[in-house]
Scaffold this active site. Structure first.
Site, mmCIF file in Angstrom:
data_model
loop_
_atom_site.group_PDB
_atom_site.id
_atom_site.type_symbol
_atom_site.label_atom_id
_atom_site.label_comp_id
_atom_site.label_asym_id
_atom_site.label_seq_id
_atom_site.Cartn_x
_atom_site.Cartn_y
_atom_site.Cartn_z
ATOM 1 C CG ASP A 94 31.749 -28.899 44.962
ATOM 2 O OD1 ASP A 94 32.109 -28.739 46.150
ATOM 3 O OD2 ASP A 94 32.536 -28.763 44.013
ATOM 4 C CG HIS A 119 32.490 -32.704 47.054
ATOM 5 N ND1 HIS A 119 33.365 -32.012 46.249
ATOM 6 C CD2 HIS A 119 32.072 -33.765 46.322
ATOM 7 C CE1 HIS A 119 33.460 -32.622 45.080
ATOM 8 N NE2 HIS A 119 32.687 -33.679 45.099
#
Length: 550
Positions: A326, A360
Site C-alpha cells: 500500500d 501505491h
C-alpha cells in the site's frame, strides 16, 4: 561531504553523509571506528553497531579509490555512546528460540525485569510470540540472525479496546469532544483529557484492535534496534490476516508496531516483513525516529502501509527502505468522529534519504487527517515503480481542522512512477465515499466539514518514465488548493506508457502521457517546469485563479 549523527544508542549509531547524493553515494567509503575498519558502504545513511557503551567513538570515512584516484578527502565525526546498565538475555529467562515454542512469556519477563537503561537482548534464533509490550527506559536489541515471528491464531491473542474514559473524567471543564486543549481541572488520561486512547483502526476508535506484534503505550525513552527481523507471518490462508482483510473477526487486524502516547522512541537497523496491516503506526507520539529500517511486504498484500504516523509531533524517517503493498508513508491525524483532543495535527516531520518502491504511493498525506498536517519536509529521496509519488488524499467530511499547510518536497528522484504529483480532494474512501456529497464537482457551502489544502511546494524534482500525467491536482470548488508551487521540475514519459487512472475518485478516467492537470487552485507557480513527451497541451487548467510563471 560531511557527517551527521542521526541517532545514537549504547551500542549503535546512525550516521548520514550530507551532500553526497540520494540513497547511495557515487563511490563506496571505508568506515573506521576508533581506528578499526568496521565496514565499507555506499549508502548515504549507515547503521553502525557493535559499539561499546559509555565510550567516545571517533568515526572516520575514507573514500575507496576508483580507477587509481581518490575522489574525496576523509571526514570524521566524534560522539559518545549512551549508558547501558545491564544486558539481559532472553534465553536466561527461559526463551528457547526454536520457532515452535511460544517465547512470549520469557521475553516479557526479561523486559519487565529490566532496570532503567538496560538492554534486553534477543539473540540469534526463531522466536515465536503473541505480542511484546515495551516499557520505558529500555532498549530491545534484536540481534543479527534473530527473527521475532508473530502468531496469527486470533482466539489466543490479546486485543486493545476502544478509547477508555477516566474515572475522574467528570472533573474536566473542557469537553474533550470540543476542545483541543487540556481540561482546566486536573484529569487523567492523554494530555489531561480524561481519555485513554488505545485501539484505533483507520482513523477511528470504534472497534477493538489486536495488539501490535510490538506494542507500547504511554512510554518514554524506548529503543528497538539491531540487525534482526520482526515477521508478522501474514498471508492469504483462510485463517490468516490477509484473507478477507476488511472483515472484523474478533477484532481489527493488528499493526506490526503500534505505539500510543509515547515520548522519545527510536527504531533503528531492524527489518520488518509480512505485517498483518500497517507496519508502523505511532499515534499521539512525540519525538519518534525511524532510521535505517527495512520494511517489506508483497505488492499485493492488503493495507500494509509502511509508516503511518497519526497526530504525532516531531517525526524523523531517515535512511529507510520501503517495499509494501500500500502506501510507503501515509501521514494522518484521525477522522472527524474522533474527539478533537485525540486528533491534533501531525506536525514537524522530516523524511530524508529514503528509498520507496512498488507501493501505491511513496509519500502520502491523508486521507484520515481531520486534525490537519503541517510543517512536513520530504527531501533527498528515491521513488521507483510506485503508483503515485507525492500524493495528497482528502475529501469533504474531513472537517475544518483538516488543513494541509507548509508542506515541502525537495530534491527527489522518481522513475516509473505512474503519476508523480497528485492532490485528490475527492478521494472515495469510507462507506459514503461515492455519494454525491463527497463526489459532486459543484461547489457546496463551506461548513465545519470542509477541509483545506493550503500550501504545497515542490522543488528540484525529476520524474522519469511516467505513465498517466505529470500532475493531477484538484481542490474542492468551494475550498480551492491555496498556493501550489513547482520549482525546477523535470518530467518525462515512458515509451511504453499505458493508460492508468491517476487518482482514486469518481469521474476520473484512465489517461496516458498528459501534462499538468490542475483544477480549483488559487495560485499556481510554475518556475522552470519542463514536461517532455506529453500528448496534447502541457497545461490543462480549470478554475485556476492565478498562474505565475518564473
Amino acid at each position: 561531504m560531511q557527517l551527521e549523527l542521526i541517532t545514537v544508542g549504547a551500542r549503535f549509531a546512525v550516521i548520514e553523509m550530507k551532500y553526497a547524493g540520494i540513497w547511495r553515494a557515487e563511490n563506496p567509503w571505508k568506515v573506521f571506528v576508533n581506528g578499526e575498519l568496521k565496514t565499507e558502504t555506499d549508502h548515504i545513511v549507515t547503521y553502525l553497531d557493535g559499539l561499546e557503551p559509555d565510550t567516545e567513538q571517533i568515526v572516520r570515512y575514507e573514500p575507496v579509490a576508483s580507477g587509481g584516484m581518490v575522489a574525496a578527502e576523509p571526514v570524521e565525526i566524534a560522539f559518545t555512546t549512551k549508558h547501558e546498565s545491564f544486558t539481559l538475555n532472553v534465553r536466561d529467562f527461559g526463551a528457547i528460540g526454536d520457532g515452535v515454542h511460544d517465547d512470549t512469556q520469557s521475553i516479557m519477563a526479561a523486559i519487565m525485569a529490566a532496570p532503567r537503561d538496560a538492554r534486553v537482548l534477543v539473540p540469534a534464533g526463531d522466536w515465536r510470540v503473541k505480542n511484546i509490550f515495551l516499557k520505558s527506559d529500555i532498549t530491545l536489541d534484536i540481534a543479527e540472525g534473530a527473527t521475532i515471528r508473530a502468531r496469527h491464531d486470533r482466539e489466543n491473542l490479546a486485543y486493545l479496546p476502544v478509547t477508555q474514559t477516566a474515572t475522574n473524567a467528570a472533573k474536566a471543564t473542557n469537553a474533550a469532544t470540543n476542545a483541543a486543549e487540556p481540561a482546566n481541572a486536573p484529569c487523567d488520561g492523554y494530555n489531561g483529557t480524561g481519555l485513554l486512547p488505545l485501539g484505533t483502526w483507520e482513523g477511528e476508535s470504534v472497534v477493538p484492535m489486536f495488539c501490535g506484534v510490538i506494542t507500547g503505550i504511554g512510554l518514554e525513552n524506548v529503543t528497538v534496534c539491531g540487525r534482526g527481523a520482526i515477521d508478522g507471518g501474514a498471508n492469504r490462508d483462510e485463517d490468516n490476516w490477509w484473507f478477507e482483510p476488511k472483515r472484523i473477526r474478533i477484532a481489527a487486524r493488528p499493526h506490526m508496531v503500534f505505539l500510543s502516547d509515547c515520548d522519545h522512541a527510536t527504531f533503528a537497523g531492524i527489518t520488518v516483513r509480512n505485517s498483518p496491516s500497517w507496519n508502523f503506526h505511532p499515534t499521539l507520539c512525540r519525538d519518534f525516529t525511524l532510521a535505517c529500517v527495512t520494511i517489506e511486504s508483497p505488492k499485493v498484500s492488503p493495507n500494509t502501509d509502511g509508516f503511518d504516523p497519526e497526530s504525532c509531533d516531531g517525526v524523523r524517517v531517515i535512511g529507510t527502505h520501503f517495499s509494501v503493498g500500500d502506501d510507503c508513508i501515509a501521514v494522518k491525524s484521525g477522522k472527524i468522529s474522533m474527539p478533537r483532543s485525540l486528533r491534533p495535527a501531525c506536525r514537524n516531520m522530516i523524511v530524508e534519504q529514503c528509498y520507496m518502491h512498488d507501493g501505491h504511493g511513496s509519500v502520502v498525506l491523508g486521507s484520515e487527517a481531520s486534525g490537519g498536517i503541517e510543517n512536513l519536509t520530504v527531501r533527498d529521496c528515491l521513488f521507483e515503480r510506485t503508483d503515485r509519488g507525492l500524493r495528497i488524499k482528502s475529501r469533504r467530511g474531513r472537517g475544518k481542522d483538516s488543513i494541509y499547510r507548509n508542506i515541502r518536497f525537495e530534491h527527489i528522484r522518481m522513475d516509473e512512477v505512474l503519476t508523480p504529483f497528485v492532490v485528490n480532494s475527492f478521494y472515495f474512501c469510507d462507506p459514503d465515499g461515492k455519494t454525491d456529497y463527497v463526489q459532486t464537482r459543484e461547489p457546496l457551502p463551506v461548513d465545519d466539514r470542509t477541509p483545506k489544502v493550503e500550501s504545497l511546494e515542490f522543488r528540484d524534482i525529476e520524474a522519469l518514465n511516467c505513465h498517466a500525467a505529470a500532475t493531477w491536482i484538484t481542490g474542492l470548488p468551494e475550498s480551492k488548493v491555496g498556493k501550489l508551487e513547482f520549482h525546477n521540475i523535470h518530467v518525462t514519459f515512458s515509451p511504453d506508457a499505458e493508460p492508468t487512472t491517476p487518482a482514486m475518485a469518481c469521474q476520473v478516467e484512465p489517461m496516458v502521457r498528459q501534462g499538468i492537470i490542475a483544477q480549483n487552485v488559487e495560485t499556481l507557480v510554475l518556475d522552470d517546469v519542463r514536461i517532455e513527451g506529453q500528448d496534447g497541451d502541457e497545461l490543462q487548467l480549470t478554475n485556476v485563479d492565478r498562474v505565475v510563471r518564473q
